[in-house]
Design an enzyme around this catalytic site. Sequence first.
Site, PDB file in Angstrom:
ATOM      1  N   ASP A 146      -0.296  -2.930  -2.007  1.00 40.68           N
ATOM      2  CA  ASP A 146      -1.506  -2.606  -2.759  1.00 40.68           C
ATOM      3  C   ASP A 146      -2.683  -2.632  -1.781  1.00 40.68           C
ATOM      4  OD1 ASP A 146      -3.339  -2.086  -4.763  1.00 40.68           O
ATOM      5  OD2 ASP A 146      -3.388  -4.147  -5.512  1.00 40.68           O
ATOM      6  N   HIS A 173      -3.935   2.293   0.532  1.00 37.72           N
ATOM      7  CA  HIS A 173      -3.462   3.481  -0.197  1.00 37.72           C
ATOM      8  C   HIS A 173      -3.602   4.764   0.623  1.00 37.72           C
ATOM      9  CE1 HIS A 173      -3.416   0.613  -3.371  1.00 37.72           C
ATOM     10  NE2 HIS A 173      -4.714   0.629  -3.566  1.00 37.72           N
ATOM     11  N   GLU A 230       2.263   0.780  -4.777  1.00 37.37           N
ATOM     12  CA  GLU A 230       1.539   1.176  -5.983  1.00 37.37           C
ATOM     13  C   GLU A 230       0.320   2.027  -5.646  1.00 37.37           C
ATOM     14  OE1 GLU A 230      -1.503  -2.254  -7.234  1.00 37.37           O
ATOM     15  OE2 GLU A 230       0.585  -2.835  -7.575  1.00 37.37           O
TER      16      GLU A 230
END
Length: 235
Positions: A132, A135, A160
Amino acid sequence: MKRFEFDPDGDVAEDIRTKYGHDSDLLKIYAGTKDVQVNKWHHYIPIYDRYFSPYRGKPIKMLEIGVKKGGSLKMWREYFGDEAIIYGIDIDEKCREFDGQAAQVRIGSQDDPEFLDEVVDEMGGVDIVLDDGSHVMQHIMASLMALYPRLSNGGLYAIEDLHTAFWPGFGGGLKSRGNFFNRVRRMVDDMHRWYHDGKPTFPQMDKAISGIHIHDSMCLFEKAEIPKPTFSRVK
């Protein structure tokens, strides 16, 4: 992102229960978080619980990339229990304040393989990685290539917020070669190279992916040593 934000006065737990038919300890922990900030997409909660629940109550080793306000580490501590070894990494020096609270925090970049090796060595290995972090496509790949070989057999690697794979500002784009999901396609080819003559595109993961699971904005890899497939007929 504003168009996806939930009403701050709304009932988070009820929204997740209603939309996804999901109720779990993780939902209660997430929705009941106080004192620290944690933010997750609502559809992540049932996905997390589906894949992470088998590791609960065990002395697992978890590494979360991205600490932010420290709320996620606190959530995982409550979810996995006191036996779990949990570390978080971040490039933001301010995250040092969370070290030694719910987890250990180390400062460094997710695209620095030497730093990642040092952290995993300190942890004594790693069973779950949750990316996380930035990104950014190149950072996601750098972490995956460095950490997957260190992941234990039976371990899980989750990434994610992969909606950024479609955003040019993060190195992605719908038709971009850098889009992470285009790389996943080649990982699927590698999984099936028993049946074709191509060489593995990602030797760091060769014969060690037992499953790839794609959900909205999330990809999870299950690691296991894969023996040569065997076919039989049983009468």
